[in-house]
Write a protein that holds these residues in place. Sequence first.
Motif, PDB file in Angstrom:
ATOM      1  N   PRO A  27     -13.956 -30.223  39.585  1.00 59.47           N
ATOM      2  CA  PRO A  27     -13.952 -29.503  38.298  1.00 59.47           C
ATOM      3  C   PRO A  27     -12.762 -28.554  38.178  1.00 59.47           C
ATOM      4  O   PRO A  27     -12.421 -28.128  37.086  1.00 59.47           O
ATOM      5  N   LEU A  28     -12.137 -28.223  39.320  1.00 57.29           N
ATOM      6  CA  LEU A  28     -10.988 -27.306  39.278  1.00 57.29           C
ATOM      7  C   LEU A  28      -9.701 -28.008  38.880  1.00 57.29           C
ATOM      8  O   LEU A  28      -8.673 -27.376  38.668  1.00 57.29           O
ATOM      9  N   GLU A  29      -9.759 -29.346  38.752  1.00 60.59           N
ATOM     10  CA  GLU A  29      -8.539 -30.097  38.510  1.00 60.59           C
ATOM     11  C   GLU A  29      -7.778 -29.583  37.296  1.00 60.59           C
ATOM     12  O   GLU A  29      -6.549 -29.495  37.280  1.00 60.59           O
ATOM     13  N   ILE A  30      -8.555 -29.210  36.304  1.00 60.24           N
ATOM     14  CA  ILE A  30      -7.951 -28.762  35.053  1.00 60.24           C
ATOM     15  C   ILE A  30      -7.087 -27.520  35.259  1.00 60.24           C
ATOM     16  O   ILE A  30      -6.144 -27.259  34.516  1.00 60.24           O
ATOM     17  N   VAL A  31      -7.400 -26.749  36.310  1.00 63.34           N
ATOM     18  CA  VAL A  31      -6.569 -25.577  36.622  1.00 63.34           C
ATOM     19  C   VAL A  31      -5.134 -26.024  36.907  1.00 63.34           C
ATOM     20  O   VAL A  31      -4.168 -25.465  36.387  1.00 63.34           O
ATOM     21  N   GLY A  32      -5.012 -27.071  37.726  1.00 68.10           N
ATOM     22  CA  GLY A  32      -3.675 -27.547  38.078  1.00 68.10           C
ATOM     23  C   GLY A  32      -3.015 -28.328  36.966  1.00 68.10           C
ATOM     24  O   GLY A  32      -1.801 -28.265  36.791  1.00 68.10           O
ATOM     25  N   SER A  33      -3.825 -29.082  36.206  1.00 71.25           N
ATOM     26  CA  SER A  33      -3.216 -29.975  35.222  1.00 71.25           C
ATOM     27  C   SER A  33      -2.870 -29.266  33.930  1.00 71.25           C
ATOM     28  O   SER A  33      -1.887 -29.595  33.296  1.00 71.25           O
ATOM     29  N   LEU A  34      -3.663 -28.296  33.551  1.00 72.23           N
ATOM     30  CA  LEU A  34      -3.440 -27.673  32.239  1.00 72.23           C
ATOM     31  C   LEU A  34      -3.336 -26.156  32.276  1.00 72.23           C
ATOM     32  O   LEU A  34      -2.443 -25.576  31.680  1.00 72.23           O
ATOM     33  N   VAL A  35      -4.260 -25.490  33.002  1.00 74.03           N
ATOM     34  CA  VAL A  35      -4.305 -24.026  32.924  1.00 74.03           C
ATOM     35  C   VAL A  35      -3.010 -23.407  33.452  1.00 74.03           C
ATOM     36  O   VAL A  35      -2.330 -22.659  32.747  1.00 74.03           O
ATOM     37  N   LEU A  36      -2.647 -23.749  34.690  1.00 75.62           N
ATOM     38  CA  LEU A  36      -1.445 -23.149  35.278  1.00 75.62           C
ATOM     39  C   LEU A  36      -0.177 -23.483  34.490  1.00 75.62           C
ATOM     40  O   LEU A  36       0.593 -22.580  34.151  1.00 75.62           O
ATOM     41  N   PRO A  37       0.061 -24.772  34.160  1.00 79.60           N
ATOM     42  CA  PRO A  37       1.282 -25.059  33.396  1.00 79.60           C
ATOM     43  C   PRO A  37       1.329 -24.308  32.071  1.00 79.60           C
ATOM     44  O   PRO A  37       2.374 -23.768  31.697  1.00 79.60           O
ATOM     45  N   ASN A  38       0.189 -24.241  31.375  1.00 76.50           N
ATOM     46  CA  ASN A  38       0.209 -23.563  30.083  1.00 76.50           C
ATOM     47  C   ASN A  38       0.378 -22.061  30.236  1.00 76.50           C
ATOM     48  O   ASN A  38       1.087 -21.437  29.440  1.00 76.50           O
ATOM     49  N   LEU A  39      -0.235 -21.471  31.281  1.00 76.56           N
ATOM     50  CA  LEU A  39      -0.011 -20.043  31.544  1.00 76.56           C
ATOM     51  C   LEU A  39       1.460 -19.781  31.814  1.00 76.56           C
ATOM     52  O   LEU A  39       2.044 -18.812  31.329  1.00 76.56           O
ATOM     53  N   ALA A  40       2.075 -20.666  32.591  1.00 74.84           N
ATOM     54  CA  ALA A  40       3.494 -20.489  32.921  1.00 74.84           C
ATOM     55  C   ALA A  40       4.336 -20.511  31.654  1.00 74.84           C
ATOM     56  O   ALA A  40       5.264 -19.719  31.492  1.00 74.84           O
ATOM     57  N   ILE A  41       3.985 -21.435  30.744  1.00 78.42           N
ATOM     58  CA  ILE A  41       4.758 -21.532  29.502  1.00 78.42           C
ATOM     59  C   ILE A  41       4.595 -20.258  28.676  1.00 78.42           C
ATOM     60  O   ILE A  41       5.572 -19.691  28.181  1.00 78.42           O
ATOM     61  N   VAL A  42       3.350 -19.783  28.569  1.00 81.11           N
ATOM     62  CA  VAL A  42       3.117 -18.556  27.802  1.00 81.11           C
ATOM     63  C   VAL A  42       3.885 -17.392  28.428  1.00 81.11           C
ATOM     64  O   VAL A  42       4.573 -16.627  27.729  1.00 81.11           O
ATOM     65  N   LEU A  94       7.634 -33.983  38.952  1.00 77.41           N
ATOM     66  CA  LEU A  94       6.901 -34.183  40.214  1.00 77.41           C
ATOM     67  C   LEU A  94       6.169 -32.927  40.670  1.00 77.41           C
ATOM     68  O   LEU A  94       5.087 -33.011  41.242  1.00 77.41           O
ATOM     69  N   PHE A  95       6.773 -31.746  40.426  1.00 77.65           N
ATOM     70  CA  PHE A  95       6.124 -30.514  40.902  1.00 77.65           C
ATOM     71  C   PHE A  95       4.785 -30.302  40.197  1.00 77.65           C
ATOM     72  O   PHE A  95       3.824 -29.824  40.789  1.00 77.65           O
ATOM     73  N   LEU A  96       4.734 -30.704  38.908  1.00 77.18           N
ATOM     74  CA  LEU A  96       3.460 -30.592  38.188  1.00 77.18           C
ATOM     75  C   LEU A  96       2.438 -31.550  38.779  1.00 77.18           C
ATOM     76  O   LEU A  96       1.269 -31.217  38.952  1.00 77.18           O
ATOM     77  N   PHE A  97       2.934 -32.758  39.073  1.00 72.15           N
ATOM     78  CA  PHE A  97       2.088 -33.786  39.670  1.00 72.15           C
ATOM     79  C   PHE A  97       1.481 -33.294  40.984  1.00 72.15           C
ATOM     80  O   PHE A  97       0.302 -33.510  41.279  1.00 72.15           O
ATOM     81  N   GLN A  98       2.311 -32.587  41.779  1.00 74.85           N
ATOM     82  CA  GLN A  98       1.841 -32.090  43.070  1.00 74.85           C
ATOM     83  C   GLN A  98       0.862 -30.923  42.878  1.00 74.85           C
ATOM     84  O   GLN A  98      -0.121 -30.815  43.599  1.00 74.85           O
ATOM     85  N   THR A  99       1.140 -30.084  41.895  1.00 79.61           N
ATOM     86  CA  THR A  99       0.228 -28.976  41.583  1.00 79.61           C
ATOM     87  C   THR A  99      -1.164 -29.522  41.289  1.00 79.61           C
ATOM     88  O   THR A  99      -2.182 -28.982  41.729  1.00 79.61           O
ATOM     89  N   LEU A 100      -1.158 -30.607  40.546  1.00 79.99           N
ATOM     90  CA  LEU A 100      -2.405 -31.267  40.175  1.00 79.99           C
ATOM     91  C   LEU A 100      -3.238 -31.603  41.405  1.00 79.99           C
ATOM     92  O   LEU A 100      -4.461 -31.486  41.417  1.00 79.99           O
ATOM     93  N   LYS A 101      -2.542 -32.034  42.462  1.00 82.38           N
ATOM     94  CA  LYS A 101      -3.262 -32.500  43.654  1.00 82.38           C
ATOM     95  C   LYS A 101      -3.872 -31.359  44.451  1.00 82.38           C
ATOM     96  O   LYS A 101      -4.718 -31.577  45.314  1.00 82.38           O
ATOM     97  N   LEU A 102      -3.404 -30.117  44.175  1.00 78.77           N
ATOM     98  CA  LEU A 102      -3.931 -28.978  44.923  1.00 78.77           C
ATOM     99  C   LEU A 102      -5.344 -28.621  44.483  1.00 78.77           C
ATOM    100  O   LEU A 102      -6.053 -27.908  45.161  1.00 78.77           O
ATOM    101  N   PHE A 103      -5.709 -29.109  43.304  1.00 78.76           N
ATOM    102  CA  PHE A 103      -7.026 -28.744  42.773  1.00 78.76           C
ATOM    103  C   PHE A 103      -7.893 -29.981  42.666  1.00 78.76           C
ATOM    104  O   PHE A 103      -7.436 -31.021  42.224  1.00 78.76           O
ATOM    105  N   GLU A 104      -9.126 -29.852  43.086  1.00 76.03           N
ATOM    106  CA  GLU A 104      -9.991 -31.025  43.098  1.00 76.03           C
ATOM    107  C   GLU A 104     -11.230 -30.815  42.249  1.00 76.03           C
ATOM    108  O   GLU A 104     -11.627 -29.683  41.970  1.00 76.03           O
TER     109      GLU A 104
END
Lengths: 541, 161
Positions: A288-303, A276-286
């Motif tokens: 063209p920035l959506e990808i920041v919440g859906s992919l960029v931030l989660p992948n940065l966190a993993i790295v 759910l926290f990822l889902f909510q992160t997604l909603k913070l970005f609208e």
Amino acid sequence: MTLKPALDWIDQRTGLKTAVDEFLNEEIPASSGWRHVFGSMAAFSFMLQAFTGVLLALNYAPTPGEAYNSVRYIMTELTGGSLIRGLHHYGASMMIIIVVLHMIQVFVWGAYKKPREATWIAGCTLLLITLAFGLTGYLLPWDNRAYWGTVVTTQIAGSAPVAGAYVQRLMGAESGVGVVTFARFFAAHVLVLPLLTMLLIGAHIYLVRKHGVAPEPGETAPRKKFFPEQVMKDTVAIFAAFAILFTLAVVAKAPLERIADPTDAKYIPRPEWYFLFLFQTLKLFEGPLEIVGSLVLPNLAIVALFLVPFIDRSAMAKLRQRTLAIGIVVLGAIGWAGLTTAAVMTTPKNLDQTADLDTAPGSWQQLAPEELAGIGYYRLENCASCHTPGPNAVGPDLAAGVRKDAAWMIDHFKRPAQIVPGTAMPAIALKDSQLNALAAFILKLNPKNQEALTSAPQFAVDGALVYQQNRCGACHQVNGAGMKMGPGLNGLATRRSRAWIEEHFANPQKMSPGTVMPPYKLAPKDGEALIKYLMNLPNPE
Amino acid sequence: MADDNRRNFFLTVIYGLWGLIASALAIPAAGYLLLPGKTRKPAAWTPVGELAELQPGAPTEMMFRRNRADGWKVTSEKTSAWVVKTGDNDVVAFAPGCTHLGCAYHWDEQGRHFLCPCHTSTFGLDGKVLSGPAPRPLDRFEAKVQNGKVLIGPIRKGGAA
């Protein structure tokens, strides 16, 4: 009488006892204790998932539609089936909690430091695999939440620049969630991921043994053995977790919603709680920035997670000096809790997935009784298990416009394989009049009214079945279908009381002298269904 | 001494708790795999034909469809029964497979017995084995007559009426 000679005999030939003894007599730091139980708990959690997963697989059909029916079969028909699915369902959540606690413990105490970097990396990979287990397993019951959850997941994966299309193809979701997606997720869940997990757990434990459990900085106390004190502590912790899980599985049945319906526009998909926290992160970005919440931030966190031992290269320190690590964990926990709470708060409650939409005017009210009875046969014969409306079903999409006439269809119902060679459709054992009703409904089916298949309340369907069986349409009209010998029945509720109708069935002459309507003696259940149906007919136009 | 007590306490806890976990898993798993599923309502009586079609002493093969619960599916399958009129309102219905190895047998009018073509088992009008390797009388369906119609219920092994 002692077992020793037998054990010695086996040990001389296999070395089994020696290996177990060596494993149990491993020396660990004197400072080891309750905070070191999480690794064993995680391993137990995995074994429990494997055990319950195998049991489920023994009664599970891994194809859409069938999958749902077999899960329902496990839950409702088999002894202990509900418990075993509960253990597997809640066990997945438990495993994630334990793995994260294990990671937090290692992080806070700084046990990832040189030379234990490889152990940490194997552990991070195991965390990702655990999440992948959750993601793939989510689809397997093939109910509405499974389907819609996976639609969102695959869409997110597809939105990645360049790689998106390939990842989506790898997930089998190129043209939407369907049979290929299902096969990929199932194979990943029961073949690929378990194998990877076992290899990595092996590597992880080997590395822990190679480097030893990380001691406190400057620890000088003599080391102690793993068995029995630490084993006892591990056992108590495992038992406590298992007891909670078992209670949960007994008290709260694992959810199973309605069968996946790709046309259910009202369904509000939500991921499992730990996403759910990822889902909510997604909603913070609208936009063209959506990808920041859906992919960029989660992948940065993993790295960043993987790189922890290379970012923090300082020497081991006492817990009191690890304020930064503790601060990161606390901030992370607050952030996670905030996002999750926000997601929960903003989630509208789904309409009760089993509720009958008693009062809401629905398109079922526009259907003729014969068509409504067709829905009854559709449900009776469980057509939905293959002909899930929508593009991804096992059988053809019935709402896409059937280009055959009723006679063809009825022939096909009776002898499917003769009419369509090679079809997997079973013959339908219904009477001709019943097949007529089914065909009549399927002919009228279109993307607009097909929601009646699931939304038509059972009382209306039952009532229409009674209406058809008693050939009420030979004299009466409903929604323009039927003869006009008797009065039309639309808007009956505005003209007559329920008691009047009941009495009229039993004794028409008494209620309307001179009528040609014969008395009907219906079984109480049938009478109830018919009257409730008639009372809910829409007013005439 | 104190060390021994400590060690014994640890061992008791370890074996006790693992025993509990193992039984909490093994017992439901055994029930799940070994016990029959909740009995679903057995198929209701299926009408297979008219009593008037039958003559005493002349077995007739009647075809019908019935639903069989097969795991999570209900399959509708075509099957038949050899129906023998035994009284004014009584019938006996034999399941269509020989009790030896399941071949389909038929009524041999000349020999006045049921004859299985596979290993020449023969059965009398009452289903009893007359000759051949069949180990037990023909299996029977529950059968009854209602309003002149022959109705067939679940199958019963062993042939006892």
